[in-house]
Each structure stands twice: as C-alpha cells, then as structure tokens.
Scaffold this active site. Structure first.
Site: not given
Length: 461
Positions: A113, A192, A243, A414
């Site tokens: 992403t 992931g 996210c 993050l």
C-alpha cells in the site's frame, strides 16, 4: 542464488555507509535535500503514483499522488535543522555530552500500500542519520519499489554521494526478506503482522508497525458536520488502504440519525441488512481472512461485486455497514483495507470507551482511536482507559502519520508499543535511527539527602 544476492546488497550498503559515516552535518543535509527534491517533484510523484496503482491495483492514483507529496514535504520539514552529526546534546551541570552515530545498514520491509512514499519516507530519515538502507519490497509492489529507489540513487549520484546508501533487493519475497533482516544491523518492518513477526524473530534489533483498526467515538456534543467530513474523508481516502483510515464509528444514540444523514450527503452508501450480508461474504469469504482481490478497490467496484446498486456510483466513496452489537466478535469490526466503515450506536460514554478497548483487544491493540467531542474531560477519560499509543481528537485518524495542523511527527511506521507487539510506542522518526556515545566528566559530588529520600522510614530509624 537469493542468499548471494542479499549478501552482495548488504556488502555494497556497508561500503557506502562507511563513507557516509564521516560526513559532516552539511554533507548529510545536502544528501537529504537532493533526494527529497527529486522525490517531491510533481512529475516524479505522478509517475510513481501511476506505476504503483498499475502494479498493485490498490488505492487511487490521485490520492497516491497527494499522499506522496504531503508525506515527503512533511518528513523534510521535520528533518530540517535537526542535528544528527557529532555533539547533539550537552549538559554541563552533569558533565555529560552526547555524540550521535549511525546504526549502520538498516533492512526495511516495505508494504504494497502506497509503496513509493513508504520507501521514501523511511529513506530520508535514514540518510539524515547517515545510515544505509536496503529495501525488501512486498512482491505485489516490486517494480514500484525498484523505480522509487532508482530515483533516490540518481539523486545521490548527482551530488557525488554513494548511490549504494539506498538499495532495493532484486528479489522480493519472504526468503530474501528474512535473509536481509538477519544480515542487517537494524530492521524496520512495515506491512502485515507476519512481516513484523519475522522481523522480531530475525535476531536483529527491530522496530515493527502495529495493526491499524481505528475506532472513533462521536458523542452528542460533537460538531457533526465536521465529524462527518473528517471521518468520511479518512475512510475513503486512497480507498481506505491506510492503517490509519477510520474503520469503526461509535455514535451517540441521540445524534445517530443526523450523523447517518450527514454521511449520505457526503458520499456514503448506507447498506441495508441484505447488502451488508453480501458485502461481508465478499470481503471475508471464509468469515475471517480478507479477500485480497478486493482490498483497496473503489467503493463502486466493491459494491458491484457484492451486487449492491449504488445508483449514482461515481458519487459514492465509502460503504457504511451498521453493526447492531459491537460487543460481538465479527469480521466487520476488524481491519478492512477498503473504503468500508462500520457504524454502531451507544448510549453512555463509558460504554463507548469500553467498546473501543473491546474492539481493539480483538483486532489491533496499541495503534490508535479517536473521539469527536467538545468535552475535554471525555478526551482524558478515553486516553486514560485505552491501551493505544494515539488518541486523536476532532481530527481524522489519518493524522496519525503526521499533519501540518497537528504536532504529530510525520512517519510511515506507526508502532503500537508492547500492547501491539512493538518495541516502540509511538511514531518512528529519525530519532530511532541513531546510536549515541555519552561522554562523562567529573562534577562536584552530590550526596543524596537520605531523610528526603526515605521520608517517614528514615525518621523511624
């Protein structure tokens, strides 16, 4: 062989980093500015956005372009003027001096992403701290990653700096990524949960990102128009692939109807029960795992695949599903990676706070949550009760990654603290890419006051 390819990449990176380790602050800043400018240029940002979208089929081209430029500019702003070379801190009263030094070669596992900004916004702070970075891209974004790194390597070459400070592995996949993690001096893992687990198992010091699934409270005192605008934008931006995209909303019963009406006017489609059921079966065919073919797609495309008639489809940017019982464990309350928002109603604020924690405990502790309210006491109550690194107030949770209207530092990593299985609690920035040597000189002796330290125990003798 993959192992030889990884070894060669790390060897080249080490040689380049050894040269950069002797740079002055001016040399370092020159390299960061050159790379940052080449990445920020409109033609470059648009080309990489188109390539990323064409390769990954994730997100939206215009949103990828906007995200790219905003994050690069934000990272450069945060880096500007920061001292990362030589003496960076002095405390004469304590006789202490701190000298900044690089970590060495950093392995970076980058996601599918928004691959270009994900790579650039790690590379810039790593260059600022005189490290080398070797990128192990997600297989779905391998060509995009290579093209992005080539832009930065060309910028380094243009100023006479070693281009091997930034390398993209020629192979993508778990084997190459795991070998790189073991061979590097430090690891940054974005993507992931499996990628993050491999990073921590590598035996190399690692920083991992947390699982994102922001739940947002909208109480009865909130500015509803503002809340609708921010939540709608965050949930739909880049087709919900961040996210930090708003995922679940808890709305006070007294304003729920008005909030839903606001969402519909802003470009949301509120699914009826039958539509919600078809949508859930499309996105989670086995009831738990996301359908990887449907993530990051436009709302209209997802709706068509689920047999949902949107009418004026081009105006719909977010699909909304009502969840009558958010205490129940359901896939709809988990991370969606798509422009899908789950909406539930609550009665008491304390109930909403408990729900935020309950939902997060099931699918993403540590990352973030948000509240739209005018009550400062409610903000503090939420922040004290939840196990999250970030509580966003009257903003989109997209500001987790940094914002010009907030004090949050820009980042693409993050971390979620020990709650989310991360070694860092907060946004990962250039400060996490430095070692420090502390020089200690003698100072006048300071003998502690025993009575002050032990209080009543000291007086008892």
């Amino acid at each position: 062989m993959i192992s030889e390819s990884v070894e060669e990449a790390v060897r080249r990176a080490r040689a380049a980093q050894a040269e950069a380790a002797s740079w002055s602050q001016a040399d370092t800043d020159r390299a960061v500015t050159a790379v940052g400018w080449h990445c920020y240029r409109e033609e470059t940002a648009r080309r990489l956005a188109r390539l990323s979208h064409r390769e990954t089929r994730l997100g939206d081209v215009e949103d990828l372009y906007t995200l790219h430029r905003r994050r690069v500019l934000g990272i450069l702003h945060d880096l500007h003027g920061a001292r990362t070379v030589g003496v960076v801190e002095e405390e004469p009263e304590l006789g202490l001096v701190r000298i900044a030094k690089p970590l060495g070669v950093i392995a970076v596992a980058s996601p599918a992403t928004a691959p270009a900004p994900g790579i650039i916004c790690n590379a810039l702070p790593m260059l600022k701290t005189r490290n080398a970075a070797v990128f192990s891209p997600n297989p779905r974004a391998h060509r995009s990653a290579q093209a992005t790194v080539e832009v930065m390597r060309a910028a380094l070459t243009g100023i006479g700096a070693p281009p091997d400070l930034l390398i993209c592995l020629p192979e993508a996949g778990r084997e190459a990524g795991s070998l790189l993690m073991s061979a590097a001096d430090s690891v940054v893992a974005i993507g992931g949960s499996g990628t993050v687990r491999r990073a921590y198992r590598s035996g190399t010091p690692a920083i991992g990102a947390g699982v994102g699934n922001p739940t947002v409270i909208v109480d009865e005192t909130a500015d509803l128009d503002d809340a609708v605008e921010k939540i709608q934008h965050g949930a739909g931006f880049n087709n919900g692939t961040s996210c930090s995209s708003e995922s679940n909303v808890l709305v006070h019963r007294s304003v729920a109807a008005a909030f839903e009406q606001g969402l519909a006017r802003a470009g949301a489609h509120l699914c009826d029960e039958a539509e919600a059921d078809r949508l859930a079966r499309l996105l989670w065919p086995d009831g738990t795992a996301l359908n990887r073919e449907m993530i990051g797609r436009p709302a209209a495309e997802i709706a068509r695949a689920a047999g949902i008639d949107l009418g004026t489809a081009e105006k719909v940017t977010v699909l909304v599903v009502r969840c009558a019982d958010p205490w129940q464990d359901t896939a709809l309350l988990r991370e969606k990676i798509s422009p899908l928002l789950t909406l539930s109603v609550y009665t008491e604020y304390d109930e909403a706070v408990r729900l935020v924690q309950s939902i997060s405990r099931r699918c993403g502790l540590g990352h973030s949550c948000a509240v739209h309210t005018t009550r400062a006491d409610r903000v503090l109550r939420l922040a004290e009760e939840v196990t999250h690194c970030r509580v966003v107030v009257n903003q989109s949770t997209m500001t987790n990654t940094g914002g010009f209207a907030s004090g949050v530092p820009f980042t693409t990593t993050l971390s979620a603290g020990s709650w989310g299985g991360s070694s860092v609690a907060g946004n990962v920035t250039w400060r996490h890419f430095l070692n420090h040597t502390t020089v200690s000189r003698p100072i006048p002796e300071r003998v502690p006051d025993e009575a002050a330290l032990f209080g009543a125990y000291w007086r008892q003798g």
